[in-house]
Scaffold this motif. Sequence first.
Motif, PDB file in Angstrom:
ATOM      1  N   THR A 656       0.845  -1.205   0.000  1.00 34.02           N
ATOM      2  CA  THR A 656       0.000   0.000   0.000  1.00 34.02           C
ATOM      3  C   THR A 656       0.873   1.244   0.000  1.00 34.02           C
ATOM      4  N   VAL A 657       0.553   2.170  -0.904  1.00 36.91           N
ATOM      5  CA  VAL A 657       1.347   3.395  -1.013  1.00 36.91           C
ATOM      6  C   VAL A 657       0.995   4.382   0.095  1.00 36.91           C
ATOM      7  N   GLN A 658      -0.307   4.561   0.349  1.00 36.53           N
ATOM      8  CA  GLN A 658      -0.732   5.586   1.304  1.00 36.53           C
ATOM      9  C   GLN A 658      -0.378   5.158   2.729  1.00 36.53           C
ATOM     10  N   SER A 659      -0.243   6.154   3.609  1.00 33.08           N
ATOM     11  CA  SER A 659       0.202   5.810   4.948  1.00 33.08           C
ATOM     12  C   SER A 659      -0.498   6.569   6.052  1.00 33.08           C
ATOM     13  N   ASN A 660      -1.032   7.730   5.749  1.00 31.91           N
ATOM     14  CA  ASN A 660      -1.562   8.557   6.838  1.00 31.91           C
ATOM     15  C   ASN A 660      -2.531   9.567   6.227  1.00 31.91           C
ATOM     16  N   PHE A 661      -3.066  10.463   7.039  1.00 30.17           N
ATOM     17  CA  PHE A 661      -4.102  11.376   6.543  1.00 30.17           C
ATOM     18  C   PHE A 661      -3.558  12.467   5.636  1.00 30.17           C
ATOM     19  N   ASN A 662      -2.233  12.549   5.497  1.00 33.02           N
ATOM     20  CA  ASN A 662      -1.696  13.513   4.534  1.00 33.02           C
ATOM     21  C   ASN A 662      -1.857  13.009   3.102  1.00 33.02           C
ATOM     22  N   ASP A 663      -1.763  11.691   2.907  1.00 27.92           N
ATOM     23  CA  ASP A 663      -1.943  11.170   1.550  1.00 27.92           C
ATOM     24  C   ASP A 663      -3.240  10.356   1.393  1.00 27.92           C
ATOM     25  N   TYR A 664      -3.989  10.244   2.462  1.00 31.16           N
ATOM     26  CA  TYR A 664      -5.300   9.586   2.398  1.00 31.16           C
ATOM     27  C   TYR A 664      -6.276  10.481   3.163  1.00 31.16           C
ATOM     28  N   PRO A 665      -6.740  11.557   2.507  1.00 27.06           N
ATOM     29  CA  PRO A 665      -7.507  12.564   3.233  1.00 27.06           C
ATOM     30  C   PRO A 665      -8.922  12.109   3.567  1.00 27.06           C
ATOM     31  N   LEU A 666      -9.384  12.510   4.730  1.00 30.63           N
ATOM     32  CA  LEU A 666     -10.783  12.330   5.109  1.00 30.63           C
ATOM     33  C   LEU A 666     -11.466  13.695   5.043  1.00 30.63           C
TER      34      LEU A 666
END
Lengths: 726, 157
Positions: A656-666
């Motif tokens: 998985t590339v994404q890791s946190n809310f900076n690259d997986y925004p809610l």
Amino acid sequence: MADGSTTGASRRDFLVGGGASLGLVLSFSLAGSAGAAETAAKLNSYVRIAPDGIVTIINKNPEVGQGIKTMLPMLIAEELDVDWAQVRTQQADGDPATYGRQIAGGSLATPMHWDELRRVGAAGRSMIVAAAAAKWGVSAAECTTALGVVYHKASGRKAGYGTLAALASEQPAPTLSKVTLKDPATYHIIGRPMIQVDTPAIVTGKPLFGIDVTVPGMLFATYEKAPVFGASVASADLAAAKAVKGVTDAFIIEGGTALDGLLPGVAVVATSWWAARKGRERLNIQWADHPTSKQSTASFEAEAVALSKATAPFRPRNDGDVDAALKSAAKTVKAAYSYPFISHANLEPQNCTASWVNGKLEIWAPTQNPEPGRQMVAKTLGIPASDIALHMIRCGGGFGRRLNNDYMVEAAWISRKVGAPVKLLWTREDDMRHDFYRPAGWHFLEAGLDAQGTVTAWKDHFVTPGEKGTPSRSAGMASTEFPALFIPNFRYDLSILESQIPTGPLRAPGSNALSFVMQSFIDELAHEAGADQVAFRLKLLGDQKVVGPPMQGYGAERMRGVLKLVAEKSGWGRAMAPRTGLGVSFHYSHLGYFAEVAEVAVADDGTVKVKKVWVGVDVGRHIINPAGAMNQIQGSVLDGLSGALHQKITIENGATVQSNFNDYPLMRISEAPAVEVHFLLSENSPTGLGEPAMPPAPPALTNAIFAATGVRLRSLPVDTDLLRKA
Amino acid sequence: MAIKLNVNGKAVSADVDGDTPLLWVLRDSLGVLGPKYGCGIGQCGACTVHVDGSPVRSCQVPVEALGKGKVTTIEGIGLSPVGKKVQKAWTDLDVAQCGYCQAGQIMAATALLAANPKPTDDDIDTAMSGNICRCATYVRIRAAIKLASGQSTDKVF
Ligand code: FES
Ligand code: FES
């Protein structure tokens, strides 16, 4: 109550009929003896009443933010006929022998327990009345109750439940199917908005969540697994980790191969979680090669297109003659839709506390699904399940992620290894990279319209991730998925895209993506037919009450009802300013009927602003707790919009590339529109609200974007580059 | 090393390295469990506490950087009149779903109202955008801030 110490006369098992229509049977015991150590008398497994009249009601299911710890006790309290202010609630432990299946999933708690738990309350009331009647030497039929007091009108006597409870607990427990239930017109708890029982603790920051569990002598652990799902550890510098101040241990766990079990990795245990993390940074882990390290989103996408051109190996549905109908259609429309893997991203990262003492385990788990976790721990550690005590702790969000118990088996293993209580806490990055993702999927659609704009043919070649010819978890589609059964010539072909990405249920599994595809393509067809979107949908829904087998069919009339309601409330058909639009959609899932309208404005740079969403809901004749119901519906709608606007998990090199809310925004508050909810009370039994409001939200959004811009979005998340003003 | 700090009006000390984030000193050393871990990178606001009345992301503050700064957490915010009002509005409108983000939300909202007693919708958006609610209770967060500031608000149930 699972200890078997209650026998014969004091323990009775009842099978209750109401849930059986859903294929579910709740079995539980009504044990009547007041324990010597307890001042409160126990009427049954759910209800204790103290001499001062305080009523303690057990909540059997996990609380994940759906409000169950408030709502299920409301059902009991109503029929027990007590004042809600007298009620305290208590969370049950994992105890299926007493409480049957304990799960937060499928929006099932309401349909499963609506009948049973009201009967539990009514049974308790009848025991109290029997006690009063015995004490007063009168007939029970002459006694009435109100707000926790029994009255005998003729003699003017009355007694609070607290004073009768001990005697009541010695009365024979009635058969649940025989108890008399209240006239709903007299309800004073069901249907009244009730504040969640844990709200006072939440707003003052009391420890409530898994992450807050504290056990004397507890150590803290972090656990690193391979970025490529299931790869094993080739080497790790354990000594470097152990050299960090506060680190007490670091070790490799060999683990197994099941992606939902104990996977290989390296554990670091310390006197604080921060020290454990610092130790982890020194591990310099080398991971072994793994056969899935070539998986990638790009290759999945290419493969899906290739599969769509080949003959599908499965044809789950083939009604009428689709080829002939397409040939004779006045107009045909073709489109390819897709949606990505997405992550649950519970705000509380996965965690669990376990304590291994003298060969027995005690576990505190924020889980949606305790018993399978206990069984997995027992199997993995090679100990009897009866040696594991399991406490269900409030979850900082569920959304289906915590139906899996991987964190539980990790904590248990680590605690046994170090011989001390351990709180395992995943990092946000661990959480996002080791999820059971909502599966990606691809649909290759074609439909035909006749000269009157009626849909005469529909075909869908669905390409879904799976292994060896079987869709991955939550990646399937039922052969009855709407609009099947509503179109005479209907074909559904299925191809499986080889994938070993871990997937699983995410709020409204299946529906959360399929609704986008179906309701968007229907929008295209209505547009091609030159029809009004609402009128076109009403016509598609036909004039039958139910379509499909009775009891299990699609309540077309209920759906038409909520669709008309939401059209009226949203002012459907009104004139709109340039680059603003209304979009409509509907979806049936989890026994709930939902239609939604979104209003959007699209800026010249493509930025989408959702201005408002209207929701029409039919979940039966009672809204048990309107305060909780509204919160679930509004949250579900915004959750659907959040996913559609922003979320995508990408796989590269098997990880998985994404890791946190900076690259997986809610979604944040600045993006959240008002959500106006309208209930249509129908004659049906009440059903659940944890999920079914979510699926219509993404297509309401993208259909509104089409109305505003003329751009049809056929993949998620929304690509604002496509929406720039030309 | 022993670090002295003032949390919710009490002088306390913790034996931690100076670079330990305040969040973990509060949670693991001092047992102050109200501030939550959500992201560890300053993105979610679950760990929000006040230092001398200003909201900070405690996951981003090394404890040694506090100096004489006085820390207030959700456990202590009810002692201030604004904090108390905010907690009451959060209760009256039953804002929470899972509740995990709400300590951070209440801390952010209290700081907003202390500085701006009658915030507009735009003010609320600006002040509260650093706080993620995964359960998306945003409709009620907005309403509760309005309620706490004595402004009219849509009915939430
Ligand atoms: S945990 Fe500090 S901002 Fe998310
Ligand atoms: S209430 Fe669950 S994250 Fe906000």
